[in-house]
Design a protein around this motif. Structure first.
Motif, PDB file in Angstrom:
ATOM      1  N   ALA A  56      26.563  27.918  33.556  1.00  0.00           N
ATOM      2  CA  ALA A  56      26.474  26.469  33.413  1.00  0.00           C
ATOM      3  C   ALA A  56      27.479  25.909  32.406  1.00  0.00           C
ATOM      4  O   ALA A  56      27.702  24.706  32.367  1.00  0.00           O
ATOM      5  N   ALA A  57      28.098  26.775  31.595  1.00  0.00           N
ATOM      6  CA  ALA A  57      29.096  26.291  30.642  1.00  0.00           C
ATOM      7  C   ALA A  57      30.307  25.728  31.389  1.00  0.00           C
ATOM      8  O   ALA A  57      30.985  24.837  30.886  1.00  0.00           O
ATOM      9  N   CYS A  58      30.589  26.219  32.568  1.00  0.00           N
ATOM     10  CA  CYS A  58      31.765  25.765  33.323  1.00  0.00           C
ATOM     11  C   CYS A  58      31.404  25.156  34.673  1.00  0.00           C
ATOM     12  O   CYS A  58      32.066  24.235  35.133  1.00  0.00           O
TER      13      CYS A  58
ATOM     14  N   ALA B  86      22.231  31.921  36.326  1.00  0.00           N
ATOM     15  CA  ALA B  86      23.267  30.904  36.480  1.00  0.00           C
ATOM     16  C   ALA B  86      23.196  29.898  35.341  1.00  0.00           C
ATOM     17  O   ALA B  86      24.221  29.516  34.764  1.00  0.00           O
ATOM     18  N   ARG B  87      21.965  29.463  35.002  1.00  0.00           N
ATOM     19  CA  ARG B  87      21.823  28.485  33.920  1.00  0.00           C
ATOM     20  C   ARG B  87      22.263  29.099  32.595  1.00  0.00           C
ATOM     21  O   ARG B  87      22.773  28.419  31.720  1.00  0.00           O
TER      22      ARG B  87
ATOM     23  N   PRO C 278      34.423  24.839  40.374  1.00  0.00           N
ATOM     24  CA  PRO C 278      33.704  24.168  41.475  1.00  0.00           C
ATOM     25  C   PRO C 278      32.197  24.268  41.285  1.00  0.00           C
ATOM     26  O   PRO C 278      31.705  25.300  40.838  1.00  0.00           O
ATOM     27  N   PRO C 279      31.445  23.176  41.593  1.00  0.00           N
ATOM     28  CA  PRO C 279      29.982  23.247  41.510  1.00  0.00           C
ATOM     29  C   PRO C 279      29.438  24.284  42.485  1.00  0.00           C
ATOM     30  O   PRO C 279      30.043  24.521  43.536  1.00  0.00           O
TER      31      PRO C 279
ATOM     32  N   VAL D  11      30.425  19.313  34.006  1.00  0.00           N
ATOM     33  CA  VAL D  11      30.830  19.892  32.739  1.00  0.00           C
ATOM     34  C   VAL D  11      32.331  19.756  32.513  1.00  0.00           C
ATOM     35  O   VAL D  11      32.805  18.732  32.023  1.00  0.00           O
ATOM     36  N   THR D  12      33.111  20.750  32.873  1.00  0.00           N
ATOM     37  CA  THR D  12      34.532  20.704  32.571  1.00  0.00           C
ATOM     38  C   THR D  12      35.356  20.102  33.694  1.00  0.00           C
ATOM     39  O   THR D  12      36.472  19.683  33.481  1.00  0.00           O
TER      40      THR D  12
END
Ligand code: HEC
Length: 102
Positions: A36-38, A31-32, A53-54, A48-49
């Protein structure tokens, strides 16, 4: 004859990676690296963006099913690039996302 039977059985076992074989720790590493980019994938990460959704939100979805989530991850969803995850990577990620919702 016996050899090919054994090979087919092994193939079936590999294909049918059961959800309980999933490893949330491996999922976190994936995941990292890939998500993690989005997505905010962990509590120590800043937003981030704001579009995706987290994982803690996804993980709290009522009746979220690990197998369905893993299956979803094997298909590219809109705005998300196809990452060509393996089945076991998808299962690990699903386990990690679910653990974030708890
Ligand atoms: C390029 C940006 C991007 C990346 C990288 C990305 N996502 Fe997404 N993801 C999104 C967006 C945006 C959405 C919101 C749904 C939509 O608009 O299509 C989403 C939605 C989702 C959903 C569904 C949420 C729901 O409630 O329907 C899941 C699950 C998900 N992402 C998992 C992942 C995982 C796991 C990874 C890493 C392997 C990942 N995403 C990588 C952008 C991304």
């Amino acid at each position: 004859m016996r050899r090919s039977l054994a090979a087919s059985l092994l193939f079936l076992v590999v294909l049918a990676t059961p959800p309980w074989a999933a490893d949330a720790d491996r999922g976190e590493i994936l995941a990292r690296r890939w998500c993690a980019a989005c997505h905010v994938v962990a509590t120590d990460q800043q937003s981030v963006t704001g579009q995706a959704p987290p994982f803690s939100t996804i993980g709290r979805t009522p009746d979220l099913d690990p197998s369905r989530l893993a299956l979803f991850l094997l298909l590219p969803h809109p705005k998300m690039p196809d990452m060509a995850l393996s089945r076991s990577e998808a299962a690990d990620l699903a386990a990690y996302i679910l653990s974030q919702g708890r």
